[in-house]
Design an enzyme around this catalytic site. Structure first.
Site, PDB file in Angstrom:
ATOM      1  N   ASP A  40       0.906  -1.173  -0.067  1.00 18.68           N
ATOM      2  CA  ASP A  40      -0.016   0.005  -0.043  1.00 18.68           C
ATOM      3  C   ASP A  40       0.902   1.203   0.074  1.00 18.68           C
ATOM      4  OD1 ASP A  40      -2.388   1.743   0.306  1.00 18.68           O
ATOM      5  OD2 ASP A  40      -1.464   1.853   2.464  1.00 18.68           O
TER       6      ASP A  40
ATOM      7  N   ASP B 262      -0.177   5.001   0.645  1.00 23.63           N
ATOM      8  CA  ASP B 262      -0.292   5.963   1.754  1.00 23.63           C
ATOM      9  C   ASP B 262      -0.564   5.470   2.949  1.00 23.63           C
ATOM     10  OD1 ASP B 262      -0.689   8.320  -0.162  1.00 23.63           O
ATOM     11  OD2 ASP B 262      -2.201   7.215  -0.859  1.00 23.63           O
TER      12      ASP B 262
ATOM     13  N   ASP C  68       0.454   9.761   5.077  1.00 26.09           N
ATOM     14  CA  ASP C  68      -0.713  10.014   4.464  1.00 26.09           C
ATOM     15  C   ASP C  68      -1.102  11.492   4.328  1.00 26.09           C
ATOM     16  OD1 ASP C  68      -3.181   9.829   3.054  1.00 26.09           O
ATOM     17  OD2 ASP C  68      -4.159   8.542   4.775  1.00 26.09           O
TER      18      ASP C  68
ATOM     19  N   TYR D 170      -5.509  12.816  -0.256  1.00 24.02           N
ATOM     20  CA  TYR D 170      -5.623  13.054  -1.957  1.00 24.02           C
ATOM     21  C   TYR D 170      -4.544  13.860  -2.295  1.00 24.02           C
ATOM     22  CZ  TYR D 170     -10.376  11.696  -0.692  1.00 24.02           C
ATOM     23  OH  TYR D 170     -11.429  10.874  -0.160  1.00 24.02           O
TER      24      TYR D 170
ATOM     25  N   GLN E 292      -7.160   5.102  -5.481  1.00 26.83           N
ATOM     26  CA  GLN E 292      -6.985   6.578  -5.784  1.00 26.83           C
ATOM     27  C   GLN E 292      -8.390   7.209  -5.892  1.00 26.83           C
ATOM     28  OE1 GLN E 292      -4.302   8.644  -5.305  1.00 26.83           O
ATOM     29  NE2 GLN E 292      -3.225   6.882  -4.410  1.00 26.83           N
ATOM     30  N   SER E 293      -9.383   7.308  -5.026  1.00 32.41           N
ATOM     31  CA  SER E 293     -10.585   7.683  -5.143  1.00 32.41           C
ATOM     32  C   SER E 293     -10.736   9.083  -5.534  1.00 32.41           C
ATOM     33  CB  SER E 293     -11.681   7.229  -4.174  1.00 32.41           C
ATOM     34  OG  SER E 293     -10.957   7.771  -3.110  1.00 32.41           O
TER      35      SER E 293
ATOM     36  N   CYS F 154     -11.184  -3.819  -8.570  1.00 36.91           N
ATOM     37  CA  CYS F 154      -9.877  -3.439  -8.310  1.00 36.91           C
ATOM     38  C   CYS F 154      -9.729  -2.734  -7.053  1.00 36.91           C
ATOM     39  CB  CYS F 154      -9.198  -2.644  -9.444  1.00 36.91           C
ATOM     40  SG  CYS F 154      -9.973  -1.326 -10.029  1.00 36.91           S
ATOM     41  N   ARG F 155     -10.833  -2.031  -6.696  1.00 36.43           N
ATOM     42  CA  ARG F 155     -10.778  -1.109  -5.112  1.00 36.43           C
ATOM     43  C   ARG F 155     -10.495  -2.234  -4.187  1.00 36.43           C
ATOM     44  NH1 ARG F 155     -11.240   3.758  -3.186  1.00 36.43           N
ATOM     45  NH2 ARG F 155     -12.170   4.054  -1.085  1.00 36.43           N
TER      46      ARG F 155
ATOM     47  N   ASP G 181      -1.440  -0.541   5.973  1.00 35.75           N
ATOM     48  CA  ASP G 181      -1.780   0.152   7.142  1.00 35.75           C
ATOM     49  C   ASP G 181      -3.206  -0.191   7.776  1.00 35.75           C
ATOM     50  OD1 ASP G 181      -2.530   1.872   5.247  1.00 35.75           O
ATOM     51  OD2 ASP G 181      -2.479   3.383   6.729  1.00 35.75           O
TER      52      ASP G 181
END
Length: 199
Positions: free
Chosen positions: A8, A10, A16, A19, A52-53, A106-107, A133
């Site tokens: 992962d 962020d 983190d 965005y 990456q929403s 994929c999310r 995390d």
């Protein structure tokens, strides 16, 4: 077949900043470079897996993620730990940008990105690990057939537990996770002297 560590991004490799796609604000955790270097030396491919929403919500264009990828490569290059792949999901159900508004495979916690990376890099998922995390990372790794590490930085807040969301182990840092992975990865040697897969 290859073995890999799926990371992962962020909250795992980098602090983190929600965005964020500004390369100037991207920094590594202090033990990230050395940890990835040690695992590459042990024969693991290094693959980044990221939701990456912000793309789906219209916070930034999908093209901005190229700068993120380039910055991560730049930061990890001095350690000899450049990622072998960067896979991201730009989708989110109910998002404001209609082309990204759908329920995808994929999310994370779905395993689609790991499965895609495994196909493209000839990765044996049973010999690979997912490190993240939050428990969505753990679930994605477990559903893909990997072993999993939860980096417990306090970022998981819901603690919704089921059989898919139980990590193989928990660690307080990337270096501790790396120690565990290497300690539980025993190399076999083929008769010709070459490395076989770890068990």
């Amino acid at each position: 077949m290859n073995k890999a560590i799926f990371w992962d991004k962020d909250g795992t490799l980098i602090p983190d900043i929600p965005y964020n796609v500004d390369p100037a604000k991207i920094t590594l955790y202090t033990d990230a470079g050395s940890s990835l270097c040690r695992l590459r030396a042990a024969g693991f491919k290094l693959i980044i897996i990221s939701n990456q929403s912000g793309v789906a919500h219209g916070y930034f264009k999908e093209s901005r993620l190229t700068g993120v990828w380039n910055r991560l490569t730049e930061l990890l290059s001095p350690y000899g730990a450049e990622p072998d792949g960067f896979y991201y999901c730009p989708h989110f159900p109910g998002a404001s940008i209609k082309q990204y508004d759908w329920v995808c495979t994929c999310r994370k916690p779905r395993p689609g990105l790991l499965l895609k990376a495994a196909r493209e890099h000839q990765i044996d998922l049973s010999q690979s690990w997912m490190v993240g995390d939050i428990l969505n990372d753990v679930e994605a790794g477990n559903r893909a057939g990997c072993r999993t590490v939860l980096i417990d930085r306090g970022n998981e807040t819901e603690w919704l537990i089921n059989s898919h969301r139980l990590p193989t182990t928990r660690a307080r840092s990337l270096s501790e996770a790396t120690d565990y992975i290497l300690a539980t990865t025993r190399q076999l040697v083929r008769p010709d002297g070459s490395d076989a897969y770890p068990i």
